[in-house]
Design an enzyme around this catalytic site. Structure first.
Site: not given
Ligand code: PDD
Length: 295
Positions: A37, A153, A185, A209
């Site tokens: 996703y 992801k 994280e 991630l």
């Molecule tokens: N999640 N780490 C994890 C485990 C995440 O699920 C996310 C983002 C991030 C930050 O990534 P980015 O800056 O690309 O949004 C780091 C999204 C927002 C979600 O699962 O809804």
């Protein structure tokens, strides 16, 4: 009441109302969590860092050996159509691809005749209210129980779900994941710390991630000459940090001011958002407005 999902949604080549969008119960996303996703923020109807998000989608698809059902241009036209049809100026676009539905349940990949399921929808971008941002949020630490490819992801998010729920049950906004003594994280965010004026960020490894917001923060730190170190952050360093921030596409940059019940930081900033985080938030807003809200 504002709906969470705009009509139409996109499903396998069609735009249709959410109520009419159906997927087989044999879909491997449902049976195995076998899919990927993306979440893309949209400001003033412009998708932020769309190329980077589509690149990460491709990297994740490659990582799970699933062919991308759409070209980059086809994804862009799906995303643009969803943005145009939704009633909000600022949105969040969700994309999901699963390995599709076979006529039986088998762990191994289905035959090539089984096509992936591609789904996407727009929802309103829910930003952090100014009063919450002004105080910062509370977080807990939990053991990182995820697998060893956290750089992908993927939709199999059970460990993240359980960690976030544990945080919520303790009145907290995020759970920080600790593996082998190091903070990797958050359950759904990247984490930065500030110590003695230096911004510290964990490196991109298979255990974190690679956040799109993380990259923007590092670029902003570099372009403004903010001292920066990219290296592993121990749990001890996390606990003695002057500032802790979480970053994500939906949360942007948000100060964590209480960790496991203890105020983050010392002196006048203890338990309050610190000056570096405030500065970074401002740089982020300025950058976003300069690239997204032109004209
Ligand atoms: N999640 N780490 C994890 C485990 C995440 O699920 C996310 C983002 C991030 C930050 O990534 P980015 O800056 O690309 O949004 C780091 C999204 C927002 C979600 O699962 O809804």
């Amino acid at each position: 009441m504002t709906p969470y999902v705009a009509d139409p949604v996109y499903l396998n080549g069609q735009f249709l109302p959410l109520a009419e969008a159906g997927v087989s119960p044999l879909d491997r996303g449902f049976l195995y969590g076998d899919g990927v996703y993306e979440v893309i923020p949209v400001y003033s109807r412009q998708a932020f860092r769309i190329d980077e998000h589509l690149k990460r989608l491709q990297a994740t698809l490659d990582g799970i050996k699933l062919a991308n059902p759409l070209t980059v241009d086809a994804w862009k036209s799906v995303i643009f159509k969803l943005i145009e049809s939704a009633p909000w100026e600022d949105q969040s676009i969700y994309l999901q691809v699963t390995r599709g539905a076979d006529d039986k349940r088998d762990h191994a990949f289905p035959p090539s005749s089984v096509t992936p399921t591609a789904f996407a929808f727009a929802s309103p971008l829910v930003t952090t209210p100014a009063e919450v941002r002004a105080k910062g949020v509370a977080a807990i630490t939990v053991p990182d129980l995820r697998w060893s490819r956290c750089d992908l992801k993927v939709i199999s998010l059970l460990a993240n779900v359980l960690a976030r729920q544990q945080a919520v049950e303790q009145g907290c906004a995020e759970a920080l994941l600790i593996r082998d003594g190091f903070m990797k994280e958050g359950a759904a965010s990247n984490i930065f710390i500030v110590k003695d004026g230096v911004l510290l960020a964990p490196p991109k490894t298979q255990l974190m991630l690679p956040g799109i917001t993380y990259d923007v923060v590092l670029e902003l730190a570099q372009s403004h000459g903010q001292p920066l170190e990219i290296r592993e952050i121990s749990e001890t360093e996390l606990r003695s940090a002057d500032e802790v921030w979480m970053t994500s596409s939906t949360k942007e940059i948000l100060a964590i001011t209480c960790l496991d019940g203890q105020a983050v930081g010392n002196g006048e900033h203890a338990g309050k958002p610190g000056p570096f985080g405030e500065q970074m938030w401002q740089w982020y807003q300025d950058f976003k407005n300069s690239v997204m809200r032109k004209g």
